[in-house]
Design an enzyme around this catalytic site. Structure first.
Site, PDB file in Angstrom:
ATOM      1  N   ASN A 134     -12.854   3.830  -6.160  1.00 24.94           N
ATOM      2  CA  ASN A 134     -11.420   4.133  -6.187  1.00 24.94           C
ATOM      3  C   ASN A 134     -10.944   4.677  -4.842  1.00 24.94           C
ATOM      4  OD1 ASN A 134     -11.642   3.370  -8.810  1.00 24.94           O
ATOM      5  ND2 ASN A 134     -11.654   5.444  -9.648  1.00 24.94           N
ATOM      6  N   VAL A 135      -9.721   4.313  -4.507  1.00 21.98           N
ATOM      7  CA  VAL A 135      -9.150   4.760  -3.226  1.00 21.98           C
ATOM      8  C   VAL A 135      -8.047   5.796  -3.473  1.00 21.98           C
ATOM      9  CG1 VAL A 135      -9.712   2.616  -2.018  1.00 21.98           C
ATOM     10  CG2 VAL A 135      -7.506   2.803  -3.187  1.00 21.98           C
ATOM     11  N   THR A 156     -15.832   0.684 -14.656  1.00 23.22           N
ATOM     12  CA  THR A 156     -15.841  -0.392 -13.656  1.00 23.22           C
ATOM     13  C   THR A 156     -16.124  -1.730 -14.332  1.00 23.22           C
ATOM     14  OG1 THR A 156     -16.874  -1.266 -11.645  1.00 23.22           O
ATOM     15  CG2 THR A 156     -18.259   0.170 -13.015  1.00 23.22           C
ATOM     16  N   TYR A 187       0.823  -1.212   0.000  1.00 24.96           N
ATOM     17  CA  TYR A 187       0.000   0.000   0.000  1.00 24.96           C
ATOM     18  C   TYR A 187       0.856   1.261   0.000  1.00 24.96           C
ATOM     19  CZ  TYR A 187      -4.287  -2.601   0.173  1.00 24.96           C
ATOM     20  OH  TYR A 187      -5.326  -3.416  -0.173  1.00 24.96           O
ATOM     21  N   HIS A 213     -14.838   2.161  -0.998  1.00 29.65           N
ATOM     22  CA  HIS A 213     -13.726   1.274  -0.613  1.00 29.65           C
ATOM     23  C   HIS A 213     -12.632   1.985   0.169  1.00 29.65           C
ATOM     24  CE1 HIS A 213     -14.931  -1.709  -4.055  1.00 29.65           C
ATOM     25  NE2 HIS A 213     -15.767  -1.713  -3.045  1.00 29.65           N
ATOM     26  N   ARG A 256       1.676   1.885  -3.516  1.00 30.32           N
ATOM     27  CA  ARG A 256       0.518   2.458  -4.210  1.00 30.32           C
ATOM     28  C   ARG A 256       0.352   3.943  -3.834  1.00 30.32           C
ATOM     29  NH1 ARG A 256      -2.431   0.287  -8.225  1.00 30.32           N
ATOM     30  NH2 ARG A 256      -4.496   0.620  -7.349  1.00 30.32           N
TER      31      ARG A 256
END
Ligand code: OAD
Length: 242
Positions: A102-103, A187, A67, A119, A70
């Site tokens: 999306n994060v 998506t 993460y 999310h 990312r």
């Protein structure tokens, strides 16, 4: 591309537009999708195994590092014309509900208001057991810990097997039922409950417009399909209704 006049009419007359976005919306910003991010050093990992609370507890540093990688990548990219077109759309239609899987925070960076993040958000971090939010931490050889309780920090994203935030998902379903038109953009329409939102809209008789260069499980049931990248189609759509 010439846009079907029925779509233009729908968007021009809609009182409430609901929108679901996925990783495809950020593709033109250079953000690899979840699965595409498993390349190079990470190619031997299975995303559905890494993005779970069990994986984190078994190997916290590995999951934290993925993460962190990312997060660094997302810090280097910018919103694309698709994100900007959605900001413009918000100022044109009377009501817009923007729901994202999306994060990466790119809708917010572009200027979209009140984004429903189903999310979570990669830029936010909280401790594993008590949910204390932490804004500053140092990267070391081990996972950083919470200054309040000493528990390990984790990204504030929804992992496989975890529940989605209740308020966000309830508001999203209510918007799907209430809207005059629903847009499903970028998506793969595979991961539920998000993938159920366009189906909920259809159940209530609300037309669904899909924007995607590829076919998805939604394509057959969608009322309209705009086949192409969102960074091209969305600005065209906004120009057509302005
Ligand atoms: P996916 O990576 O599953 O799908 C991306 C979709 O974007 C595909 O249907 C592509 O065809 C489409 N696409 C690619 N480029 C595009 C472009 N330029 N314009 C428009 N569409 C484009 O992403 P999601 O559907 O967001 O969940 O995935 C849903 C969830 O699955 C993610 O939020 C993540 C993942 O597991 C969690 O982490 C909980």
């Amino acid at each position: 591309m010439s846009i079907n006049p029925e779509i233009i009419h729908l968007l021009k007359t809609a009182q409430h537009v609901a929108i679901l976005t996925g990783a495809g919306v950020s593709a033109e910003s250079g953000v690899p999708t979840f699965r595409d991010a498993f390349s190079g050093l990470w190619e031997d990992f299975d995303p559905t195994e890494l993005a779970t609370p069990e994986a984190f507890l078994a190997n916290p540093k590995m999951v934290w590092d993925w993460y962190a990688m990312r997060r660094t990548m997302i810090g280097e990219v910018a919103p694309n014309p698709g994100h900007h077109a959605l900001v413009a759309l918000e100022s044109i239609v009377p009501k817009l509900t923007l729901i994202t899987q999306n994060v990466d925070g790119l809708h917010q960076a572009a200027g979209s208001q009140a984004v429903l993040c189903l999310h979570g958000n990669l830029q936010r971090v909280r401790c594993f057991s008590n949910g204390h939010y932490v804004t500053e931490w140092a990267e070391t050889d081990s996972v950083p810990v919470c200054p309040t309780c000493g528990d390990m920090l984790r990204p504030d994203v929804v992992w496989f097997g975890e529940n989605l935030p209740v308020l966000e998902i309830e508001t999203a379903f209510a918007a799907a039922a209430d809207c005059d038109v629903f847009l499903a953009i970028g998506t793969s329409a595979l991961v539920h409950p998000a993938a159920s939102l366009p189906i909920e809209a259809l159940k209530h008789g609300n037309p669904v417009i899909e924007i995607n260069p590829e076919e998805t499980p939604l394509t057959r049931s969608a009322t309209y399909q705009l086949n192409g990248p969102s960074g091209v189609i969305l600005p065209e759509l906004v120009a057509a209704i302005t």
